[in-house]
Scaffold this motif. Structure first.
Motif, PDB file in Angstrom:
ATOM      1  N   LEU A  54       0.844  -1.206   0.000  1.00  0.00           N
ATOM      2  CA  LEU A  54       0.000   0.000   0.000  1.00  0.00           C
ATOM      3  C   LEU A  54       0.876   1.252   0.000  1.00  0.00           C
ATOM      4  N   GLY A  55       1.963   1.197   0.785  1.00  0.00           N
ATOM      5  CA  GLY A  55       2.861   2.353   0.851  1.00  0.00           C
ATOM      6  C   GLY A  55       3.478   2.656  -0.498  1.00  0.00           C
ATOM      7  N   LEU A  56       4.017   1.634  -1.154  1.00  0.00           N
ATOM      8  CA  LEU A  56       4.672   1.855  -2.451  1.00  0.00           C
ATOM      9  C   LEU A  56       3.662   2.278  -3.511  1.00  0.00           C
ATOM     10  N   PHE A  57       2.483   1.637  -3.486  1.00  0.00           N
ATOM     11  CA  PHE A  57       1.469   1.989  -4.494  1.00  0.00           C
ATOM     12  C   PHE A  57       1.093   3.455  -4.371  1.00  0.00           C
ATOM     13  N   TRP A  58       0.766   3.891  -3.141  1.00  0.00           N
ATOM     14  CA  TRP A  58       0.290   5.276  -2.982  1.00  0.00           C
ATOM     15  C   TRP A  58       1.423   6.289  -3.108  1.00  0.00           C
ATOM     16  N   ILE A 147       2.738  -9.627 -10.288  1.00  0.00           N
ATOM     17  CA  ILE A 147       1.406 -10.249 -10.319  1.00  0.00           C
ATOM     18  C   ILE A 147       0.490  -9.512 -11.314  1.00  0.00           C
ATOM     19  N   PRO A 148       0.477  -8.155 -11.309  1.00  0.00           N
ATOM     20  CA  PRO A 148      -0.365  -7.478 -12.312  1.00  0.00           C
ATOM     21  C   PRO A 148       0.005  -7.865 -13.750  1.00  0.00           C
ATOM     22  N   ASP A 149       1.310  -8.030 -14.030  1.00  0.00           N
ATOM     23  CA  ASP A 149       1.742  -8.457 -15.381  1.00  0.00           C
ATOM     24  C   ASP A 149       1.208  -9.851 -15.688  1.00  0.00           C
ATOM     25  N   LEU A 153      -3.962  -7.735 -15.014  1.00  0.00           N
ATOM     26  CA  LEU A 153      -4.927  -6.916 -14.269  1.00  0.00           C
ATOM     27  C   LEU A 153      -4.277  -5.573 -13.939  1.00  0.00           C
ATOM     28  N   PRO A 154      -5.109  -4.527 -13.781  1.00  0.00           N
ATOM     29  CA  PRO A 154      -4.533  -3.248 -13.364  1.00  0.00           C
ATOM     30  C   PRO A 154      -3.881  -3.377 -11.982  1.00  0.00           C
ATOM     31  N   TYR A 155      -2.820  -2.645 -11.785  1.00  0.00           N
ATOM     32  CA  TYR A 155      -2.049  -2.688 -10.537  1.00  0.00           C
ATOM     33  C   TYR A 155      -2.965  -2.490  -9.319  1.00  0.00           C
ATOM     34  N   GLY A 156      -3.832  -1.460  -9.389  1.00  0.00           N
ATOM     35  CA  GLY A 156      -4.699  -1.123  -8.256  1.00  0.00           C
ATOM     36  C   GLY A 156      -5.654  -2.248  -7.879  1.00  0.00           C
TER      37      GLY A 156
ATOM     38  N   ALA B  21      -9.122  -0.324  -1.110  1.00  0.00           N
ATOM     39  CA  ALA B  21     -10.347  -0.171  -1.895  1.00  0.00           C
ATOM     40  C   ALA B  21     -10.230   1.009  -2.864  1.00  0.00           C
ATOM     41  N   ALA B  22      -9.450   2.019  -2.490  1.00  0.00           N
ATOM     42  CA  ALA B  22      -9.301   3.191  -3.367  1.00  0.00           C
ATOM     43  C   ALA B  22      -8.304   2.918  -4.493  1.00  0.00           C
ATOM     44  N   ALA B  23      -7.432   1.905  -4.290  1.00  0.00           N
ATOM     45  CA  ALA B  23      -6.351   1.650  -5.255  1.00  0.00           C
ATOM     46  C   ALA B  23      -6.834   1.384  -6.687  1.00  0.00           C
ATOM     47  N   PRO B  24      -7.919   0.557  -6.871  1.00  0.00           N
ATOM     48  CA  PRO B  24      -8.330   0.284  -8.260  1.00  0.00           C
ATOM     49  C   PRO B  24      -8.752   1.537  -9.021  1.00  0.00           C
TER      50      PRO B  24
END
Lengths: 180, 188
Positions: A54-58, A147-149, A153-156, B21-24
């Motif tokens: 979550l940290g890296l994504f955001w 995993i998204p690759d 699926l989209p990363y989010g 939940a906000a990520a997508p």
């Protein structure tokens, strides 16, 4: 170079401290993971994974971290499958994994020291064996993918799915622990 | 576990759930579009000349209203404003990372000469889109083959072009050619 080593040292100490605080320096506690009576390892590791994800994504989304610069190790199907089995066997036999064995040794536990000795012996033996087993060592190369690759699926979406898996896993773990 | 610990655990779980939940809906965490290049695959397409279309093919597609056709001019907005192929949209190379292409679309890229469109072709292929071509010699080819060809064809008349005057080797007889005269010298 020196900066990154200093940073690595600081992160390593923080990692070790957190593992110790989570109670993961104690081999019997870790072994109870495999008897499903104490799922601390699962909860700590999955919490760390979700926090980092979550940290890296955001942070990436907010432009603070360049996600594409993060090193993704290459995938070798069969060698990594076998490596995982060896790792698991060692974990069950010792009650410690590489990180926790260092924490265990640092807190003065002799079993931790013994595991570190075995770990280094294994690393050296593996180093000498590489030329002989090189064909297997590099077989099943799939390059780098996440995993998204792999799931297209989209990363989010993957981030959300893994978060749900973690929270669901924690609920199940608490139930199992309460029953035990 | 103490009540305070349970409360902290719940709060952290709720925060994680909200962030997850906000990520997508947050889009990609990567700064720019990521792509992977199948080097052998692309090289094969180039060798088989499956990577580009001719100006006449493109003109026919526009004329036939080919379904899903999307023509993208990769030049700068000022050049696009001066002259463009009918129905084209302008996406300069610098804006390419924002380009989104639907699977059912057939994309044709063009630039002044052809080099920039060929480079853009590699970008779009790397982003995973398969139905993409570029105009091999760019606007120059469009002018020479469609707007001011040696002999007038129905396609030329459809686009309002005229054939070159007898004996002329360069397409200078129309206002179209005047409009793009400066573009023609710049290439790319």
């Amino acid at each position: 170079m020196t900066d990154s080593l200093v940073l690595a040292f600081v992160i390593g100490v923080a990692f070790g401290f957190t593992l110790e605080r989570a109670g993961l320096a104690d081999a019997p506690k870790l072994a109870r993971q495999f008897y499903l009576t104490d799922l601390t390892v699962f909860k700590v590791m999955f919490s760390a994974l979700v926090t980092a994800m979550l940290g890296l994504f955001w942070l990436g989304r907010l432009g603070v971290v360049d996600v594409s610069a993060i090193y993704v190790p290459e995938t070798f199907m069969a060698p990594q499958f076998l490596g995982g089995l060896v790792f698991g066997l060692g974990f069950v036999a010792c009650g410690l994994c590489p990180g926790t064995s260092c924490v265990s040794a640092a807190t003065g536990r002799l079993d931790g020291v013994a595991v570190i000795g075995g770990l280094f012996a294994g690393v050296v033996a593996m180093g000498f064996a590489v030329p002989a087993i090189a064909p297997f060592f590099t077989s099943g190369a799939r390059g780098t993918f996440t995993i998204p690759d792999a799931l297209h699926l989209p990363y989010g979406v993957v981030v959300f799915a893994v978060t749900l898996m973690a929270l669901g896993g924690f609920m199940v773990a608490e139930r199992i622990e309460a029953r035990a | 576990m103490s009540t305070a610990n349970i409360r902290t655990g719940r709060a952290l779980a709720i925060i994680a759930l909200m962030l997850g939940a906000a990520a997508p809906f947050a889009g990609s965490p990567y700064r720019s579009a990521r792509g992977q290049v199948d080097v052998a695959g692309l090289a094969g397409m180039i060798a088989r000349e499956e990577d580009h279309v001719t100006a006449l093919e493109l003109a026919t597609w526009i004329h036939d209203r080919k379904s899903g056709l999307r023509i993208i001019d990769v030049r700068e907005p000022a050049e696009f404003a001066a002259y463009q192929i009918p129905t084209a949209e302008n996406v300069p190379l610098s804006q390419f990372r924002r380009l989104s292409v639907k699977p059912e679309e057939t994309v044709v890229l063009y630039s002044g000469g052809g080099a920039h469109a060929a480079q853009a072709w590699v970008f779009i292929r790397a982003m995973g889109h398969r139905q993409v071509f570029f105009l091999a010699s760019g606007l120059n080819e469009w002018i020479d083959e469609v707007m001011n060809p040696v002999a007038s064809t129905p396609i030329t008349r459809y686009f309002g072009g005229v054939a070159r005057p007898e004996g002329s080797t360069s397409p200078s007889a129309s206002t179209t050619a005047d409009k793009v005269k400066q573009l023609r010298r710049r290439g790319c």
